[in-house]
Design a protein around this motif. Structure first.
Motif, PDB file in Angstrom:
ATOM      1  N   THR A 211       1.416  -5.442   9.546  1.00  0.00           N
ATOM      2  CA  THR A 211       1.451  -6.799  10.095  1.00  0.00           C
ATOM      3  C   THR A 211       0.036  -7.299  10.358  1.00  0.00           C
ATOM      4  O   THR A 211      -0.205  -8.483  10.470  1.00  0.00           O
ATOM      5  CB  THR A 211       2.260  -6.864  11.411  1.00  0.00           C
ATOM      6  OG1 THR A 211       1.717  -5.906  12.311  1.00  0.00           O
ATOM      7  CG2 THR A 211       3.726  -6.575  11.180  1.00  0.00           C
ATOM      8  N   LYS A 212      -0.931  -6.366  10.443  1.00  0.00           N
ATOM      9  CA  LYS A 212      -2.321  -6.771  10.709  1.00  0.00           C
ATOM     10  C   LYS A 212      -3.256  -6.195   9.654  1.00  0.00           C
ATOM     11  O   LYS A 212      -3.039  -5.085   9.170  1.00  0.00           O
ATOM     12  CB  LYS A 212      -2.756  -6.251  12.076  1.00  0.00           C
ATOM     13  CG  LYS A 212      -2.042  -6.932  13.216  1.00  0.00           C
ATOM     14  CD  LYS A 212      -2.527  -6.393  14.530  1.00  0.00           C
ATOM     15  CE  LYS A 212      -1.836  -7.102  15.670  1.00  0.00           C
ATOM     16  NZ  LYS A 212      -1.804  -6.276  16.865  1.00  0.00           N
ATOM     17  N   GLY A 213      -4.317  -6.935   9.366  1.00  0.00           N
ATOM     18  CA  GLY A 213      -5.307  -6.459   8.407  1.00  0.00           C
ATOM     19  C   GLY A 213      -4.851  -6.691   6.977  1.00  0.00           C
ATOM     20  O   GLY A 213      -3.749  -7.163   6.728  1.00  0.00           O
ATOM     21  N   LYS A 214      -5.730  -6.344   6.052  1.00  0.00           N
ATOM     22  CA  LYS A 214      -5.466  -6.663   4.634  1.00  0.00           C
ATOM     23  C   LYS A 214      -5.138  -5.429   3.804  1.00  0.00           C
ATOM     24  O   LYS A 214      -5.669  -4.353   4.036  1.00  0.00           O
ATOM     25  CB  LYS A 214      -6.712  -7.309   4.024  1.00  0.00           C
ATOM     26  CG  LYS A 214      -6.936  -8.737   4.475  1.00  0.00           C
ATOM     27  CD  LYS A 214      -7.702  -9.509   3.387  1.00  0.00           C
ATOM     28  CE  LYS A 214      -8.080 -10.894   3.845  1.00  0.00           C
ATOM     29  NZ  LYS A 214      -9.229 -10.874   4.795  1.00  0.00           N
ATOM     30  N   SER A 215      -4.310  -5.638   2.806  1.00  0.00           N
ATOM     31  CA  SER A 215      -3.948  -4.578   1.876  1.00  0.00           C
ATOM     32  C   SER A 215      -5.108  -4.264   0.935  1.00  0.00           C
ATOM     33  O   SER A 215      -5.892  -5.138   0.598  1.00  0.00           O
ATOM     34  CB  SER A 215      -2.756  -5.039   1.060  1.00  0.00           C
ATOM     35  OG  SER A 215      -2.484  -4.080   0.076  1.00  0.00           O
ATOM     36  N   LYS A 216      -5.188  -2.993   0.517  1.00  0.00           N
ATOM     37  CA  LYS A 216      -6.219  -2.609  -0.459  1.00  0.00           C
ATOM     38  C   LYS A 216      -5.596  -2.277  -1.803  1.00  0.00           C
ATOM     39  O   LYS A 216      -6.207  -1.651  -2.654  1.00  0.00           O
ATOM     40  CB  LYS A 216      -7.022  -1.412   0.053  1.00  0.00           C
ATOM     41  CG  LYS A 216      -8.043  -1.773   1.093  1.00  0.00           C
ATOM     42  CD  LYS A 216      -7.643  -1.327   2.470  1.00  0.00           C
ATOM     43  CE  LYS A 216      -8.246  -2.218   3.526  1.00  0.00           C
ATOM     44  NZ  LYS A 216      -7.527  -2.103   4.781  1.00  0.00           N
ATOM     45  N   MET A 217      -4.356  -2.683  -1.952  1.00  0.00           N
ATOM     46  CA  MET A 217      -3.623  -2.431  -3.193  1.00  0.00           C
ATOM     47  C   MET A 217      -4.251  -3.233  -4.337  1.00  0.00           C
ATOM     48  O   MET A 217      -4.661  -4.364  -4.147  1.00  0.00           O
ATOM     49  CB  MET A 217      -2.199  -2.938  -2.931  1.00  0.00           C
ATOM     50  CG  MET A 217      -1.320  -2.892  -4.093  1.00  0.00           C
ATOM     51  SD  MET A 217      -0.841  -1.217  -4.321  1.00  0.00           S
ATOM     52  CE  MET A 217       0.534  -1.539  -5.380  1.00  0.00           C
ATOM     53  N   SER A 218      -4.335  -2.635  -5.538  1.00  0.00           N
ATOM     54  CA  SER A 218      -4.924  -3.385  -6.650  1.00  0.00           C
ATOM     55  C   SER A 218      -4.303  -2.980  -7.979  1.00  0.00           C
ATOM     56  O   SER A 218      -3.630  -1.944  -8.077  1.00  0.00           O
ATOM     57  CB  SER A 218      -6.425  -3.125  -6.712  1.00  0.00           C
ATOM     58  OG  SER A 218      -6.631  -1.788  -7.121  1.00  0.00           O
ATOM     59  N   GLY A 219      -4.550  -3.783  -8.994  1.00  0.00           N
ATOM     60  CA  GLY A 219      -4.030  -3.494 -10.334  1.00  0.00           C
ATOM     61  C   GLY A 219      -4.557  -2.177 -10.870  1.00  0.00           C
ATOM     62  O   GLY A 219      -3.837  -1.430 -11.523  1.00  0.00           O
ATOM     63  N   SER A 220      -5.815  -1.870 -10.554  1.00  0.00           N
ATOM     64  CA  SER A 220      -6.373  -0.630 -11.108  1.00  0.00           C
ATOM     65  C   SER A 220      -5.689   0.588 -10.483  1.00  0.00           C
ATOM     66  O   SER A 220      -5.527   1.626 -11.129  1.00  0.00           O
ATOM     67  CB  SER A 220      -7.885  -0.570 -10.896  1.00  0.00           C
ATOM     68  OG  SER A 220      -8.174  -0.444  -9.531  1.00  0.00           O
ATOM     69  N   ILE A 221      -5.252   0.456  -9.218  1.00  0.00           N
ATOM     70  CA  ILE A 221      -4.543   1.557  -8.559  1.00  0.00           C
ATOM     71  C   ILE A 221      -3.211   1.808  -9.279  1.00  0.00           C
ATOM     72  O   ILE A 221      -2.798   2.943  -9.500  1.00  0.00           O
ATOM     73  CB  ILE A 221      -4.331   1.228  -7.054  1.00  0.00           C
ATOM     74  CG1 ILE A 221      -5.663   1.374  -6.313  1.00  0.00           C
ATOM     75  CG2 ILE A 221      -3.263   2.116  -6.428  1.00  0.00           C
ATOM     76  CD1 ILE A 221      -5.621   1.025  -4.836  1.00  0.00           C
ATOM     77  N   ILE A 222      -2.552   0.714  -9.689  1.00  0.00           N
ATOM     78  CA  ILE A 222      -1.266   0.854 -10.376  1.00  0.00           C
ATOM     79  C   ILE A 222      -1.462   1.473 -11.766  1.00  0.00           C
ATOM     80  O   ILE A 222      -0.758   2.416 -12.141  1.00  0.00           O
ATOM     81  CB  ILE A 222      -0.563  -0.523 -10.504  1.00  0.00           C
ATOM     82  CG1 ILE A 222      -0.301  -1.096  -9.100  1.00  0.00           C
ATOM     83  CG2 ILE A 222       0.747  -0.398 -11.285  1.00  0.00           C
ATOM     84  CD1 ILE A 222       0.229  -2.510  -9.107  1.00  0.00           C
ATOM     85  N   SER A 223      -2.448   0.980 -12.507  1.00  0.00           N
ATOM     86  CA  SER A 223      -2.599   1.531 -13.855  1.00  0.00           C
ATOM     87  C   SER A 223      -3.071   2.983 -13.806  1.00  0.00           C
ATOM     88  O   SER A 223      -2.670   3.799 -14.630  1.00  0.00           O
ATOM     89  CB  SER A 223      -3.504   0.664 -14.736  1.00  0.00           C
ATOM     90  OG  SER A 223      -4.765   0.584 -14.172  1.00  0.00           O
ATOM     91  N   GLU A 224      -3.873   3.317 -12.797  1.00  0.00           N
ATOM     92  CA  GLU A 224      -4.266   4.726 -12.652  1.00  0.00           C
ATOM     93  C   GLU A 224      -3.025   5.600 -12.501  1.00  0.00           C
ATOM     94  O   GLU A 224      -2.930   6.667 -13.095  1.00  0.00           O
ATOM     95  CB  GLU A 224      -5.167   4.902 -11.419  1.00  0.00           C
ATOM     96  CG  GLU A 224      -5.608   6.333 -11.209  1.00  0.00           C
ATOM     97  CD  GLU A 224      -6.216   6.580  -9.833  1.00  0.00           C
ATOM     98  OE1 GLU A 224      -7.376   6.994  -9.772  1.00  0.00           O
ATOM     99  OE2 GLU A 224      -5.519   6.373  -8.807  1.00  0.00           O
ATOM    100  N   ALA A 225      -2.068   5.112 -11.724  1.00  0.00           N
ATOM    101  CA  ALA A 225      -0.855   5.908 -11.485  1.00  0.00           C
ATOM    102  C   ALA A 225      -0.030   6.034 -12.766  1.00  0.00           C
ATOM    103  O   ALA A 225       0.444   7.117 -13.114  1.00  0.00           O
ATOM    104  CB  ALA A 225      -0.031   5.284 -10.360  1.00  0.00           C
ATOM    105  N   ILE A 226       0.128   4.933 -13.498  1.00  0.00           N
ATOM    106  CA  ILE A 226       0.968   4.963 -14.702  1.00  0.00           C
ATOM    107  C   ILE A 226       0.419   5.970 -15.716  1.00  0.00           C
ATOM    108  O   ILE A 226       1.134   6.840 -16.206  1.00  0.00           O
ATOM    109  CB  ILE A 226       1.059   3.551 -15.337  1.00  0.00           C
ATOM    110  CG1 ILE A 226       1.818   2.619 -14.385  1.00  0.00           C
ATOM    111  CG2 ILE A 226       1.734   3.608 -16.705  1.00  0.00           C
ATOM    112  CD1 ILE A 226       1.850   1.166 -14.800  1.00  0.00           C
ATOM    113  N   PHE A 227      -0.873   5.877 -16.006  1.00  0.00           N
ATOM    114  CA  PHE A 227      -1.454   6.777 -17.005  1.00  0.00           C
ATOM    115  C   PHE A 227      -1.747   8.151 -16.418  1.00  0.00           C
ATOM    116  O   PHE A 227      -1.658   9.165 -17.105  1.00  0.00           O
ATOM    117  CB  PHE A 227      -2.706   6.145 -17.620  1.00  0.00           C
ATOM    118  CG  PHE A 227      -2.385   4.869 -18.338  1.00  0.00           C
ATOM    119  CD1 PHE A 227      -1.611   4.899 -19.500  1.00  0.00           C
ATOM    120  CD2 PHE A 227      -2.769   3.636 -17.837  1.00  0.00           C
ATOM    121  CE1 PHE A 227      -1.269   3.713 -20.151  1.00  0.00           C
ATOM    122  CE2 PHE A 227      -2.436   2.457 -18.481  1.00  0.00           C
ATOM    123  CZ  PHE A 227      -1.673   2.486 -19.639  1.00  0.00           C
TER     124      PHE A 227
END
Ligand SMILES: Nc1nc2c(ncn2[C@@H]2O[C@H](COP(=O)(O)OP(=O)(O)OP(=O)(O)O)[C@@H](O)[C@H]2O)c(=O)[nH]1
Ligand SMILES: [Mg+2]
Length: 240
Positions: A211-227
Protein backbone atom coordinates in the motif's frame (compact mmCIF):
# COMPACT_ATOMS: atom_id res chain seq x y z
CA UNK A 1 20.80 -14.14 21.02
CA UNK A 2 18.36 -15.62 18.62
CA UNK A 3 18.58 -18.70 16.39
CA UNK A 4 16.66 -16.93 13.61
CA UNK A 5 17.24 -13.86 11.47
CA UNK A 6 15.03 -12.16 8.91
CA UNK A 7 16.77 -10.61 5.90
CA UNK A 8 14.84 -7.64 4.49
CA UNK A 9 16.25 -6.25 1.23
CA UNK A 10 15.37 -2.62 0.65
CA UNK A 11 15.44 -0.08 -2.09
CA UNK A 12 13.51 3.11 -1.32
CA UNK A 13 11.34 1.70 1.44
CA UNK A 14 11.36 4.75 3.73
CA UNK A 15 7.58 4.58 4.08
CA UNK A 16 7.67 0.96 5.26
CA UNK A 17 10.99 0.31 6.94
CA UNK A 18 10.30 1.47 10.48
CA UNK A 19 6.92 -0.22 10.75
CA UNK A 20 8.12 -3.51 9.25
CA UNK A 21 11.08 -3.63 11.66
CA UNK A 22 8.81 -2.89 14.62
CA UNK A 23 6.36 -5.51 13.42
CA UNK A 24 9.07 -8.19 13.35
CA UNK A 25 10.33 -7.26 16.81
CA UNK A 26 6.82 -7.34 18.24
CA UNK A 27 6.39 -11.05 17.48
CA UNK A 28 6.41 -13.46 20.41
CA UNK A 29 9.44 -15.25 19.12
CA UNK A 30 12.64 -13.27 19.15
CA UNK A 31 13.86 -12.79 15.56
CA UNK A 32 16.85 -10.72 14.58
CA UNK A 33 16.69 -8.53 11.46
CA UNK A 34 19.28 -7.82 8.77
CA UNK A 35 18.36 -5.03 6.35
CA UNK A 36 20.30 -5.13 3.08
CA UNK A 37 20.00 -1.66 1.61
CA UNK A 38 21.33 -0.66 -1.82
CA UNK A 39 22.12 2.95 -0.91
CA UNK A 40 18.47 4.00 -1.22
CA UNK A 41 18.24 7.68 -2.24
CA UNK A 42 15.28 8.08 0.14
CA UNK A 43 17.60 7.34 3.12
CA UNK A 44 16.08 4.02 4.15
CA UNK A 45 19.55 3.08 5.44
CA UNK A 46 19.76 6.16 7.68
CA UNK A 47 16.43 5.24 9.24
CA UNK A 48 17.73 1.76 10.03
CA UNK A 49 20.83 3.24 11.65
CA UNK A 50 18.67 5.44 13.86
CA UNK A 51 16.60 2.42 14.90
CA UNK A 52 19.73 0.42 15.73
CA UNK A 53 20.10 2.50 18.89
CA UNK A 54 16.77 1.20 20.10
CA UNK A 55 17.31 -2.38 18.88
CA UNK A 56 20.92 -2.86 19.81
CA UNK A 57 22.33 -6.28 18.87
CA UNK A 58 19.08 -7.34 17.18
CA UNK A 59 18.94 -5.04 14.17
CA UNK A 60 21.73 -5.12 11.62
CA UNK A 61 22.37 -3.20 8.41
CA UNK A 62 24.36 -4.26 5.39
CA UNK A 63 24.91 -1.31 3.11
CA UNK A 64 25.68 -1.84 -0.54
CA UNK A 65 26.91 0.91 -2.82
CA UNK A 66 24.40 0.60 -5.63
CA UNK A 67 21.15 -1.03 -6.68
CA UNK A 68 22.22 -4.40 -8.02
CA UNK A 69 18.99 -6.33 -7.78
CA UNK A 70 17.30 -8.51 -5.24
CA UNK A 71 19.34 -11.65 -5.88
CA UNK A 72 22.70 -10.00 -5.27
CA UNK A 73 21.37 -8.28 -2.13
CA UNK A 74 20.13 -11.61 -0.74
CA UNK A 75 23.36 -13.45 -1.54
CA UNK A 76 25.38 -10.90 0.41
CA UNK A 77 22.82 -11.13 3.22
CA UNK A 78 23.05 -14.95 3.28
CA UNK A 79 26.83 -14.81 3.50
CA UNK A 80 26.64 -12.31 6.35
CA UNK A 81 24.22 -14.56 8.27
CA UNK A 82 26.23 -17.74 7.66
CA UNK A 83 29.25 -16.14 9.30
CA UNK A 84 27.18 -15.75 12.45
CA UNK A 85 25.50 -18.56 14.37
CA UNK A 86 21.92 -18.39 13.05
CA UNK A 87 20.23 -21.71 12.29
CA UNK A 88 17.19 -20.27 10.47
CA UNK A 89 17.55 -17.57 7.86
CA UNK A 90 14.49 -15.86 6.40
CA UNK A 91 13.68 -13.83 3.32
CA UNK A 92 10.94 -11.24 3.64
CA UNK A 93 9.89 -8.11 1.72
CA UNK A 94 9.80 -4.69 3.38
CA UNK A 95 6.42 -3.71 1.95
CA UNK A 96 4.05 -5.74 4.19
CA UNK A 97 3.09 -8.06 1.34
CA UNK A 98 4.30 -10.73 3.74
CA UNK A 99 2.68 -10.71 7.15
CA UNK A 100 5.30 -10.78 9.95
CA UNK A 101 2.84 -12.86 12.00
CA UNK A 102 3.51 -15.72 9.59
CA UNK A 103 7.23 -15.77 10.42
CA UNK A 104 6.66 -18.10 13.34
CA UNK A 105 4.60 -20.48 11.19
CA UNK A 106 7.48 -20.71 8.71
CA UNK A 107 9.89 -21.12 11.61
CA UNK A 108 7.89 -23.95 13.18
CA UNK A 109 7.69 -25.79 9.87
CA UNK A 110 11.50 -26.02 9.92
CA UNK A 111 12.33 -26.03 13.63
CA UNK A 112 9.55 -28.40 14.77
CA UNK A 113 8.05 -30.16 11.77
CA UNK A 114 11.25 -31.14 10.01
CA UNK A 115 11.28 -29.07 6.82
CA UNK A 116 14.61 -27.85 5.49
CA UNK A 117 13.04 -24.96 3.66
CA UNK A 118 9.57 -23.52 4.24
CA UNK A 119 7.83 -21.26 1.75
CA UNK A 120 5.04 -18.79 2.55
CA UNK A 121 2.87 -19.84 -0.34
CA UNK A 122 0.08 -18.06 -2.18
CA UNK A 123 -1.02 -21.09 -4.13
CA UNK A 124 -1.61 -23.98 -1.75
CA UNK A 125 -5.10 -23.00 -0.63
CA UNK A 126 -6.52 -21.68 -3.87
CA UNK A 127 -4.99 -18.31 -4.73
CA UNK A 128 -4.53 -16.24 -1.56
CA UNK A 129 -3.56 -12.88 -2.97
CA UNK A 130 -5.26 -9.65 -1.89
CA UNK A 131 -5.44 -6.39 -3.87
CA UNK A 132 -3.38 -7.43 -6.83
CA UNK A 133 -4.74 -6.46 -10.24
CA UNK A 134 -5.98 -9.48 -12.19
CA UNK A 135 -3.11 -9.14 -14.70
CA UNK A 136 -0.56 -9.51 -11.92
CA UNK A 137 -2.33 -12.56 -10.47
CA UNK A 138 -2.42 -14.20 -13.88
CA UNK A 139 1.26 -13.43 -14.41
CA UNK A 140 2.31 -14.81 -11.05
CA UNK A 141 0.08 -17.89 -11.10
CA UNK A 142 1.00 -18.50 -14.75
CA UNK A 143 4.68 -18.31 -13.77
CA UNK A 144 4.10 -20.87 -11.03
CA UNK A 145 2.44 -23.31 -13.46
CA UNK A 146 5.14 -22.71 -16.05
CA UNK A 147 7.93 -23.44 -13.56
CA UNK A 148 6.24 -26.67 -12.45
CA UNK A 149 5.78 -27.77 -16.03
CA UNK A 150 9.39 -27.20 -17.01
CA UNK A 151 11.26 -28.13 -13.83
CA UNK A 152 8.86 -30.79 -12.43
CA UNK A 153 9.67 -29.35 -9.02
CA UNK A 154 6.79 -29.93 -6.62
CA UNK A 155 6.55 -26.39 -5.33
CA UNK A 156 3.45 -24.41 -6.17
CA UNK A 157 4.69 -20.92 -5.35
CA UNK A 158 8.18 -21.03 -6.77
CA UNK A 159 8.54 -17.25 -7.14
CA UNK A 160 7.63 -16.62 -3.49
CA UNK A 161 9.97 -14.32 -1.61
CA UNK A 162 8.80 -15.31 1.87
CA UNK A 163 11.06 -18.18 2.85
CA UNK A 164 12.77 -19.80 5.83
CA UNK A 165 16.00 -21.68 5.10
CA UNK A 166 17.75 -23.98 7.50
CA UNK A 167 21.41 -23.03 7.61
CA UNK A 168 22.37 -26.36 6.00
CA UNK A 169 20.46 -25.49 2.83
CA UNK A 170 22.34 -22.23 2.30
CA UNK A 171 25.61 -23.95 3.13
CA UNK A 172 24.94 -26.64 0.54
CA UNK A 173 24.11 -24.26 -2.30
CA UNK A 174 27.06 -22.66 -4.09
CA UNK A 175 26.01 -19.03 -3.61
CA UNK A 176 28.72 -17.80 -5.97
CA UNK A 177 26.97 -19.60 -8.80
CA UNK A 178 23.52 -18.07 -8.32
CA UNK A 179 22.97 -16.01 -11.44
CA UNK A 180 19.56 -14.45 -11.41
CA UNK A 181 18.38 -11.22 -9.84
CA UNK A 182 14.58 -10.96 -9.98
CA UNK A 183 11.86 -13.60 -9.52
CA UNK A 184 14.18 -16.03 -11.25
CA UNK A 185 16.45 -15.77 -8.23
CA UNK A 186 13.66 -17.14 -6.04
CA UNK A 187 13.00 -19.98 -8.46
CA UNK A 188 16.71 -20.78 -8.75
CA UNK A 189 17.21 -21.02 -4.98
CA UNK A 190 14.26 -23.38 -4.57
CA UNK A 191 15.26 -25.47 -7.56
CA UNK A 192 18.83 -25.90 -6.29
CA UNK A 193 17.55 -26.90 -2.83
CA UNK A 194 15.09 -29.32 -4.42
CA UNK A 195 17.80 -30.89 -6.60
CA UNK A 196 19.96 -31.42 -3.53
CA UNK A 197 17.12 -33.36 -1.93
CA UNK A 198 16.14 -30.91 0.78
CA UNK A 199 12.61 -31.13 2.12
CA UNK A 200 10.54 -28.14 0.97
CA UNK A 201 7.21 -27.44 2.66
CA UNK A 202 4.67 -24.81 1.62
CA UNK A 203 2.77 -22.95 4.31
CA UNK A 204 -0.36 -21.14 3.10
CA UNK A 205 -0.15 -17.38 3.59
CA UNK A 206 -2.21 -14.41 2.49
CA UNK A 207 -0.14 -12.11 0.30
CA UNK A 208 -1.21 -8.45 0.17
CA UNK A 209 -0.18 -5.93 -2.43
CA UNK A 210 1.93 -3.10 -1.08
CA UNK A 211 0.00 0.00 0.00
CA UNK A 212 3.05 2.26 0.43
CA UNK A 213 6.11 2.90 -1.71
CA UNK A 214 6.80 1.89 -5.28
CA UNK A 215 7.11 -1.46 -6.99
CA UNK A 216 10.45 -2.49 -8.51
CA UNK A 217 8.86 -4.97 -10.87
CA UNK A 218 10.05 -4.68 -14.48
CA UNK A 219 9.90 -6.32 -17.90
CA UNK A 220 13.49 -7.47 -17.64
CA UNK A 221 12.66 -9.30 -14.38
CA UNK A 222 9.88 -11.18 -16.20
CA UNK A 223 11.96 -12.12 -19.22
CA UNK A 224 14.81 -13.24 -16.97
CA UNK A 225 12.38 -15.64 -15.31
CA UNK A 226 10.94 -17.00 -18.57
CA UNK A 227 14.31 -17.82 -20.12
CA UNK A 228 16.04 -18.47 -16.83
CA UNK A 229 13.81 -21.42 -15.96
CA UNK A 230 14.59 -23.16 -19.22
CA UNK A 231 18.30 -22.62 -18.72
CA UNK A 232 18.09 -23.92 -15.11
CA UNK A 233 16.39 -27.08 -16.29
CA UNK A 234 18.82 -27.67 -19.16
CA UNK A 235 21.84 -27.16 -16.91
CA UNK A 236 20.46 -29.58 -14.35
CA UNK A 237 20.03 -32.24 -17.05
CA UNK A 238 23.62 -31.88 -18.22
CA UNK A 239 24.87 -31.90 -14.63
CA UNK A 240 23.57 -35.45 -14.14
N1 LIG B 1 18.56 -4.23 -1.71
C1 LIG B 1 17.68 -4.30 -2.71
N2 LIG B 1 16.37 -4.51 -2.43
C2 LIG B 1 15.50 -4.58 -3.46
C3 LIG B 1 15.89 -4.44 -4.82
N3 LIG B 1 14.77 -4.58 -5.60
C4 LIG B 1 13.75 -4.78 -4.75
N4 LIG B 1 14.18 -4.77 -3.47
C5 LIG B 1 13.39 -5.00 -2.24
O1 LIG B 1 12.87 -6.31 -2.34
C6 LIG B 1 11.56 -6.39 -1.81
C7 LIG B 1 10.59 -6.85 -2.91
O2 LIG B 1 10.54 -5.85 -3.93
P1 LIG B 1 9.16 -5.26 -4.47
O3 LIG B 1 9.39 -3.99 -5.20
O4 LIG B 1 8.16 -5.22 -3.37
O5 LIG B 1 8.83 -6.34 -5.54
P2 LIG B 1 7.45 -6.99 -5.76
O6 LIG B 1 6.90 -7.46 -4.45
O7 LIG B 1 7.65 -7.95 -6.84
O8 LIG B 1 6.61 -5.79 -6.36
P3 LIG B 1 5.47 -4.92 -5.66
O9 LIG B 1 4.92 -5.67 -4.54
O10 LIG B 1 4.53 -4.66 -6.77
O11 LIG B 1 6.14 -3.69 -5.19
C8 LIG B 1 11.25 -5.01 -1.26
O12 LIG B 1 11.58 -4.98 0.11
C9 LIG B 1 12.19 -4.11 -2.07
O13 LIG B 1 12.53 -2.91 -1.41
C10 LIG B 1 17.28 -4.21 -5.08
O14 LIG B 1 17.72 -4.08 -6.22
N5 LIG B 1 18.12 -4.16 -4.01
MG1 LIG C 1 6.34 -6.16 -3.02
Amino acid sequence: MSDAIVIIPTYNEIENIESIIRAVFSQQKNFHVLVVDDNSPDKTGEKVKALQEEFDNQLFLLERKEKNGLGVAYISGFKWCLEKIYDYIFEMDADFSHNPKDLVRLYNACAIDGADLSVGSRYVKGITVVNWPMTRIILSYGASRYVRLITRMKVKDSTAGFVCYKRAVLEAIDLEKIKFVGYAFQIEMKFKAYKKGFKIVEIPVIFKDRTKGKSKMSGSIISEAIFGVISLKLKSLFAK
